[in-house]
Design a protein around this motif. Sequence first.
Motif, mmCIF file in Angstrom:
data_model
loop_
_atom_site.group_PDB
_atom_site.id
_atom_site.type_symbol
_atom_site.label_atom_id
_atom_site.label_comp_id
_atom_site.label_asym_id
_atom_site.label_seq_id
_atom_site.Cartn_x
_atom_site.Cartn_y
_atom_site.Cartn_z
ATOM 1 N N SER A 1 28.768 19.470 -67.774
ATOM 2 C CA SER A 1 27.945 18.271 -67.929
ATOM 3 C C SER A 1 28.684 17.025 -67.442
ATOM 4 C CB SER A 1 27.533 18.104 -69.395
ATOM 5 O OG SER A 1 28.680 18.035 -70.238
ATOM 6 N N SER A 2 29.957 16.888 -67.792
ATOM 7 C CA SER A 2 30.710 15.713 -67.344
ATOM 8 C C SER A 2 30.969 15.769 -65.842
ATOM 9 C CB SER A 2 32.027 15.591 -68.114
ATOM 10 O OG SER A 2 32.811 16.754 -67.990
ATOM 11 N N PHE A 3 31.173 16.979 -65.311
ATOM 12 C CA PHE A 3 31.373 17.142 -63.865
ATOM 13 C C PHE A 3 30.104 16.740 -63.113
ATOM 14 C CE2 PHE A 3 32.191 20.359 -60.248
ATOM 15 C CZ PHE A 3 32.821 19.388 -59.488
ATOM 16 N N LYS A 4 28.953 17.118 -63.641
ATOM 17 C CA LYS A 4 27.685 16.770 -62.995
ATOM 18 C C LYS A 4 27.475 15.263 -62.992
ATOM 19 C CE LYS A 4 22.686 17.567 -63.245
ATOM 20 N NZ LYS A 4 21.599 18.265 -63.975
ATOM 21 N N ARG A 5 27.735 14.597 -64.125
ATOM 22 C CA ARG A 5 27.573 13.142 -64.188
ATOM 23 C C ARG A 5 28.498 12.449 -63.190
ATOM 24 N NH1 ARG A 5 27.501 14.076 -69.780
ATOM 25 N NH2 ARG A 5 29.680 13.394 -69.932
ATOM 26 N N ALA A 6 29.724 12.961 -63.069
ATOM 27 C CA ALA A 6 30.677 12.356 -62.137
ATOM 28 C C ALA A 6 30.217 12.527 -60.695
ATOM 29 C CB ALA A 6 32.058 12.975 -62.336
ATOM 30 N N ARG A 7 29.688 13.677 -60.361
ATOM 31 C CA ARG A 7 29.199 13.906 -58.997
ATOM 32 C C ARG A 7 28.035 12.977 -58.678
ATOM 33 N NH1 ARG A 7 29.107 19.298 -60.603
ATOM 34 N NH2 ARG A 7 26.852 19.412 -60.209
ATOM 35 N N LEU A 8 27.126 12.832 -59.621
ATOM 36 C CA LEU A 8 25.958 11.983 -59.397
ATOM 37 C C LEU A 8 26.342 10.505 -59.305
ATOM 38 C CD1 LEU A 8 23.383 13.671 -61.825
ATOM 39 C CD2 LEU A 8 23.445 13.810 -59.316
ATOM 40 N N GLY A 9 27.454 10.142 -59.923
ATOM 41 C CA GLY A 9 27.874 8.748 -59.926
ATOM 42 C C GLY A 9 28.745 8.351 -58.753
ATOM 43 N N LEU A 10 29.076 9.294 -57.878
ATOM 44 C CA LEU A 10 29.930 8.965 -56.739
ATOM 45 C C LEU A 10 29.221 8.032 -55.768
ATOM 46 C CD1 LEU A 10 31.794 12.211 -55.630
ATOM 47 C CD2 LEU A 10 32.721 10.199 -56.741
ATOM 48 N N THR A 11 29.944 7.025 -55.304
ATOM 49 C CA THR A 11 29.375 6.073 -54.345
ATOM 50 C C THR A 11 30.188 5.985 -53.054
ATOM 51 O OG1 THR A 11 30.610 4.256 -55.383
ATOM 52 C CG2 THR A 11 28.368 4.667 -56.182
ATOM 53 N N ASP A 12 31.291 6.716 -52.964
ATOM 54 C CA ASP A 12 32.175 6.601 -51.805
ATOM 55 C C ASP A 12 32.594 7.993 -51.333
ATOM 56 O OD1 ASP A 12 33.963 5.913 -49.859
ATOM 57 O OD2 ASP A 12 35.242 4.675 -51.125
ATOM 58 N N SER A 13 31.712 8.643 -50.607
ATOM 59 C CA SER A 13 31.993 10.013 -50.154
ATOM 60 C C SER A 13 33.055 10.058 -49.061
ATOM 61 C CB SER A 13 30.702 10.675 -49.651
ATOM 62 O OG SER A 13 30.138 9.913 -48.585
ATOM 63 N N ARG A 14 33.366 8.904 -48.447
ATOM 64 C CA ARG A 14 34.414 8.897 -47.415
ATOM 65 C C ARG A 14 35.795 9.092 -48.019
ATOM 66 N NH1 ARG A 14 35.404 4.371 -44.258
ATOM 67 N NH2 ARG A 14 34.843 3.095 -46.049
ATOM 68 N N HIS A 15 35.994 8.590 -49.239
ATOM 69 C CA HIS A 15 37.319 8.633 -49.849
ATOM 70 C C HIS A 15 37.413 9.579 -51.039
ATOM 71 C CE1 HIS A 15 37.331 4.676 -47.764
ATOM 72 N NE2 HIS A 15 38.583 4.989 -47.521
ATOM 73 N N GLN A 16 36.281 9.991 -51.587
ATOM 74 C CA GLN A 16 36.284 10.845 -52.773
ATOM 75 C C GLN A 16 35.541 12.143 -52.458
ATOM 76 O OE1 GLN A 16 34.612 7.734 -55.379
ATOM 77 N NE2 GLN A 16 36.512 7.798 -56.536
#
Length: 413
Positions: free
Chosen positions: A148-163
């Motif tokens: 659940s926490s992994f899913k929230r973190a993935r959905l909250g990503l805003t910088d796919s170039r660096h993360q």
Amino acid sequence: MAQRVCIIGGGVIGLTTAYALVRDGFEVTLIEARDSVGRETSFANGGQLSYRYVAPLADAGVPVQAIGWILRGDSPLKLRPRLDLAQWRWMAAFLGACRRSVNRENAAHLLRLSLFSQETLQTWREDDGLEAFQWRRNGKLVTFRQGSSFKRARLGLTDSRHQHVLAAAECKRLEPAMADVPFVGGIYTPDEEVGDCHAFCQQLAARLKASGNCEFRLGQTVTGIRQANSNVSAIELGENVLVVDQLVIAAGHRSPLLALPGLQLPLYPLKGYSLTVPIGPAHSAPDVSITDYDRKIVYARIGEQLRVAAMVDIVGFDSAVDPKRLALIKRQARETLPDAGNYQAAVAWAGMRPATPTGVPLLGATAYRNLWLNVGHGALGFTLACGSGRLLSELIGQRQASIDLHGFNHRTA
């Protein structure tokens, strides 16, 4: 004649401010109550220069989550309510900031400052040769134990170039020391860094002394600030009085004790703990910095030592080491990385992080014409220090700030 700037506070924030000012041609007097610099919050912090993971603690859902933490014996959060109006004011303001929209806005402010700070440290390292503090660009892996926490973190990503989102197997390939840990996945940022904050403070102090433009007054406590007509004129050091042209408050969690009439600083100390674990030839410590998201523990290899840091204790101004909290960190670290170092020889430490309710530091001018703030960096002091110091020097020198300072100002008086 160059203006003389007086700085109260000899931690990483005060020292980077002094360094930036001297670099820009100012004369500086730095006052520190301890007999040496970098001995409090800067001494044995987590060591991660975490430029892209700067979201404030205050967020939607945190109050409910915090209730669950408080009820657990192995909680990363400990709250001891006190008959202390400052604590209750801080917690009320913190709860008011626990909204998703507010969190995103404050995270944007912090990211703007953190990336500028990374740029500033790079300039100082390359141009000035500031290297002797175990600095490395080793990357950071935030790992998750719960889907659940992994899913929230993935959905909250805003910088796919660096993360980069990694599956569990990819995390283990990236960092073999994590091979037996039950993580479900992680987020990897390659350009994050690590360093020894105390060693950085010592090197800055040495450079400042060698410059001939910075006077250190160590072991001296500021007992008062003299002001009149919205102008600071002098500071009191016991029976001695020091006249000032410009004054910067960078005294960490003790800064509110220096408040002037009408100037209230919404800071409160959040105590954290660390273990410094020696690494020998037979050990297999992680090379990449690790954040165990669900347990709120960070791991950073600093030379031949592993720094393990965790906990948020809201217990007032009690800086004593709590043996139970340290035992919890050591037990969880051993469960996660049993072969990472000699835990028997680990050195324990506790420090007081000076935090604002929003997580955003107070940086810049006040209603007093020659009084400046550089306080409230919380757990991000090392990360934000270089950029914060450089911005203060720009402002005091009446130059255009390198970044937008919206969100950092504090002009109440």
